[in-house]
Write an enzyme that holds these catalytic residues in place. Sequence first.
Site, short mmCIF file in Angstrom:
data_model
loop_
_atom_site.label_atom_id
_atom_site.label_comp_id
_atom_site.label_asym_id
_atom_site.label_seq_id
_atom_site.Cartn_x
_atom_site.Cartn_y
_atom_site.Cartn_z
CB SER A 125 -0.85 -0.03 1.27
OG SER A 125 -1.37 1.24 1.55
CE1 TYR A 149 -3.40 -2.15 5.72
CE2 TYR A 149 -2.97 0.21 5.60
CZ TYR A 149 -3.22 -1.00 4.97
OH TYR A 149 -3.27 -1.05 3.61
CE LYS A 153 -1.33 -4.54 3.57
NZ LYS A 153 -1.59 -5.81 2.89
C1 UD1 Z 1 -6.84 5.00 3.99
C2 UD1 Z 1 -5.81 4.78 5.03
C3 UD1 Z 1 -4.61 4.14 4.39
C4 UD1 Z 1 -5.02 2.81 3.78
C5 UD1 Z 1 -6.19 2.98 2.85
C6 UD1 Z 1 -6.73 1.60 2.59
C7 UD1 Z 1 -6.16 6.40 6.82
C8 UD1 Z 1 -5.60 7.61 7.52
N1 UD1 Z 1 -5.49 6.01 5.70
O1 UD1 Z 1 -6.25 5.84 2.96
O2 UD1 Z 1 -3.59 3.92 5.35
O3 UD1 Z 1 -3.95 2.25 3.06
O4 UD1 Z 1 -7.23 3.77 3.45
O5 UD1 Z 1 -7.86 1.60 1.84
O6 UD1 Z 1 -7.15 5.83 7.25
N2 UD1 Z 1 -12.44 11.24 3.55
C9 UD1 Z 1 -13.44 12.09 3.97
N3 UD1 Z 1 -14.54 11.55 4.56
C10 UD1 Z 1 -14.69 10.21 4.77
C11 UD1 Z 1 -13.66 9.35 4.35
C12 UD1 Z 1 -12.54 9.91 3.74
O7 UD1 Z 1 -13.36 13.31 3.80
O8 UD1 Z 1 -15.71 9.77 5.32
C13 UD1 Z 1 -11.26 11.84 2.87
C14 UD1 Z 1 -9.95 11.59 3.59
O9 UD1 Z 1 -9.71 12.60 4.54
C15 UD1 Z 1 -8.96 11.57 2.42
C16 UD1 Z 1 -9.77 11.00 1.26
O10 UD1 Z 1 -11.14 11.21 1.62
O11 UD1 Z 1 -8.56 12.88 2.08
C17 UD1 Z 1 -9.54 9.52 1.03
O12 UD1 Z 1 -9.74 8.82 2.25
P1 UD1 Z 1 -9.76 7.21 2.32
O13 UD1 Z 1 -10.66 6.68 1.28
O14 UD1 Z 1 -10.03 6.83 3.74
O15 UD1 Z 1 -8.27 6.81 1.90
P2 UD1 Z 1 -6.86 7.23 2.54
O16 UD1 Z 1 -7.01 8.09 3.73
O17 UD1 Z 1 -6.02 7.75 1.42
#
Ligand code: UD1
Length: 339
Positions: A125, A149, A153
């Site tokens: 990842s 997590y 990895k």
């Molecule tokens: C997340 C994990 C990452 C993991 C990946 C696996 C965290 C901090 N990071 O990545 O370690 O490898 O998932 O799938 O959890 N967002 C919102 N609202 C939400 C959900 C997300 O605003 O309800 C935003 C987040 O702040 C981010 C973006 O959407 O900017 C993507 O989020 P997400 O899909 O959770 O992925 P990552 O944070 O990149």
Amino acid sequence: MKKILVTGGTGFIGSHTVVSLIEAGYTPVIIDNLDNSSDLVLDRIESISGARAEFIRGDIRSENTLNELFAKHRFEAVVHFAGLKAVGESVEKPMRYYSNNVEGSIQLLKAMDRYDCRRLVFSSSATVYGDPVSVPIKEGFALSATNPYGQSKLTVETMLRDLAAADERWEFTLLRYFNPVGAHESGLIGEEPNGIPNNLMPFIAQVAVGRLEKLSVWGGDYDTPDGTGVRDYIHVMDLAEAHIEAVKSFKPNHGCRAYNVGTGGGYSVLEMIRAFEKASNCEIPYSIEPRRSGDIASSYADPELCHRELGWHAKRGISEIMRDQWNWQRKNPNGYTVG
Ligand code: UD1
């Protein structure tokens, strides 16, 4: 009949990769403990591909289960997805993560060694880059972990590198996924997270079908064009296809190679909401909330190495991602449920 063992093959990325493997002429054999997935996926894979993948319900931490599996089949390679991936849960239950992700990988490697099968594609990842110094991210950037997590990895990556350096019979390809989203274009398989989704895309899709009321946008004050987080969202079928290229690319003296699997560009949370609304014709209510702990402003890949060495690049863009995400959610508003 080139057999490939797929650990975690009923999960989100695993199931899509099984479809791609069948299409590419391989015979996948799946082992999965179904902790985080449903065996109904197997029927769906069969509907799409016309082939029934052999399935063993079992845990890769069980030496006996692995012995039976490797004694029965001669595998050309292993594609290793089995593992847990919820960051928040990993902070609360670290041993669950080290046990599933690290101990599981150790048991798998031991069994591979016993049965003389030493080619493995590992599901890594972009989390291994921690908070990168700049974007786009290259494979040579410093690696770090900010939660159990991510550490799990990173530990497996380190283990595989050490093993390949110590014994040249091992061949490893580490695929560092950016943000996998979308679904198979049939709408028959897709992502079905347990409970309330942590990740953005399934959360938006569940708001659209009324399972969730509203999206919280975690942070509107990042140093990005619109203040919301930027990520490299990659269509899961593009990602699946990268595994086929990885399996094909093994050769003597391969050693251990790591590749970024991303598109090379990023979208903000607000851009993702707008693109989903356009594809689905649904309005997604949202509010801007404080930043989520551990999040970074911007993450996207430099996928050049993967292109050069594996001949792979992402073919599907944001409109295909949203079309397929919506198609899957609309046809399966409650995921893999019967009736
Ligand atoms: C997340 C994990 C990452 C993991 C990946 C696996 C965290 C901090 N990071 O990545 O370690 O490898 O998932 O799938 O959890 N967002 C919102 N609202 C939400 C959900 C997300 O605003 O309800 C935003 C987040 O702040 C981010 C973006 O959407 O900017 C993507 O989020 P997400 O899909 O959770 O992925 P990552 O944070 O990149």
